[in-house]
Design a protein around this motif. Sequence first.
Motif, mmCIF file in Angstrom:
data_model
loop_
_atom_site.group_PDB
_atom_site.id
_atom_site.type_symbol
_atom_site.label_atom_id
_atom_site.label_comp_id
_atom_site.label_asym_id
_atom_site.label_seq_id
_atom_site.Cartn_x
_atom_site.Cartn_y
_atom_site.Cartn_z
ATOM 1 N N VAL A 148 0.842 -1.206 0.000
ATOM 2 C CA VAL A 148 0.000 0.000 0.000
ATOM 3 C C VAL A 148 0.873 1.250 0.000
ATOM 4 O O VAL A 148 0.565 2.242 -0.681
ATOM 5 N N THR A 152 0.384 3.883 -3.022
ATOM 6 C CA THR A 152 -0.065 5.262 -2.752
ATOM 7 C C THR A 152 1.054 6.271 -2.988
ATOM 8 O O THR A 152 0.784 7.431 -3.322
ATOM 9 N N THR A 278 -3.095 -0.646 6.623
ATOM 10 C CA THR A 278 -3.196 -0.159 5.250
ATOM 11 C C THR A 278 -3.528 1.331 5.210
ATOM 12 O O THR A 278 -3.003 2.067 4.372
ATOM 13 N N ALA A 282 -1.076 4.612 3.845
ATOM 14 C CA ALA A 282 -1.550 5.650 2.928
ATOM 15 C C ALA A 282 -1.351 7.043 3.515
ATOM 16 O O ALA A 282 -0.972 7.983 2.808
ATOM 17 N N MET A 295 -8.297 2.729 1.583
ATOM 18 C CA MET A 295 -7.301 1.752 2.011
ATOM 19 C C MET A 295 -7.709 1.110 3.341
ATOM 20 O O MET A 295 -7.437 -0.062 3.591
ATOM 21 N N GLN A 403 -0.994 -2.290 -7.287
ATOM 22 C CA GLN A 403 -2.435 -2.512 -7.211
ATOM 23 C C GLN A 403 -2.761 -3.962 -7.546
ATOM 24 O O GLN A 403 -3.592 -4.605 -6.898
ATOM 25 N N LEU A 406 -1.947 -6.248 -4.624
ATOM 26 C CA LEU A 406 -2.935 -6.120 -3.550
ATOM 27 C C LEU A 406 -4.194 -6.915 -3.884
ATOM 28 O O LEU A 406 -4.810 -7.532 -3.006
#
Length: 418
Positions: A148, A152, A278, A282, A295, A403, A406
Amino acid sequence: MMSMTCYSLDFGRTVFDLAACGCSSNASIDRCSVRNYARSVYRTCNRDYAARRSPYCRRDSAWCRVSSTKAPETLLNGVSQDPAVNLKESRGPISLINVFEAVAGDLQTLNQNLRSIVGAENPVLISAADQIFGAGGKRMRPALVFLVSRATAEIVGLKELTTKHRRLAEIIEMIHTASLIHDDVLDESNMRRGKQTVHQLYGTRVAVLAGDFMFAQSSWYLANLENIEVIKLISQVIKDFASGEIKQASSLFDCDVELEEYLIKSYYKTASLIAASTKGAAIFSGVDSSVAEQMYEYGKNLGLSFQVVDDVLDFTQSAEQLGKPAGSDLAKGNLTAPVIFALEKEPKLREIIESEFCETGSLDEAVELVKQCGGIERAQELAKQKADLAIQNLNCLPRGVFQSHLKEMVLYNLERID
């Protein structure tokens, strides 16, 4: 309950300080060692079961949504307005080797730091620390922090992770490990991941102190992050752990427990920490609050899905695969999603549970009734619903490798019950 295999124990304070700052220490990790490390993690991940193709499909039913980070009581309220993600895709089985390779250097640094944190200031806990951090597993939570963080960071043009990103991952893993040690003491569990627990090897006193120390040490490092939003977020997690244990202890063998209560308890015990990790990642990337909130939702929905999958496996896997006796939650009176669903259809199951399995063979009979009454299948569907929501939460991130990884974390979790 997942953590990655650690390596050597002898790391001094100087190495720890250099690694923690996120500077040139990472650059010294050659690509070959990182790849080998990721492959070793992959082998650990697949020790208990082989990854298989996952035919997940959308049902024409309302998805469950958690819409507030402050009110876990709403875990069953609301209907997703977004189109459901098609979990049945033309793809092969999920390979975590690529997922962990993407952050393998970060995880190596984290492993070094974790052992230094425990051993450097408390020599009496060195042996316990080796047992704690060397018991196998995948280090899922810090891996999520790093994934993450990097996803981000792309939004704001951040080229490298900050010291705070790395410290957050260490704090999260210390809190998680401390909770496992205390859980094993409370549950009187002698095995975890196929190995003896800390309290079984070193006694309850050392185990409790080891857990207390890691909670205290994580709190100290948390305060030094000097970010009040993250401090409040992570502090709430520690409170949630206690709330979850109290809720569980107060509802043992209670056949009137509802799915809502089960999800709240699961949020407290599992999803709260993942969601906080998470969102915290971020926040340290400096993204908008709307992205940080998504998130949080991702971590929460993944955490709930993960817990439901674990509860399904308690009925479908052997003691060797689980690393603990099969059906152990039910035996202790902890009624999970498969049992709650089965109780809606089978009155006899209620009688057996309320008798607290006083008759020989009654536990085995209860397990069979859960399977026969569709409890497993309905719990699997619940896990997929939460996974669907978690994947939707990733839409705010830029498309790319992080991404994608995740999303693969979510799908891999579901493959455990495919």
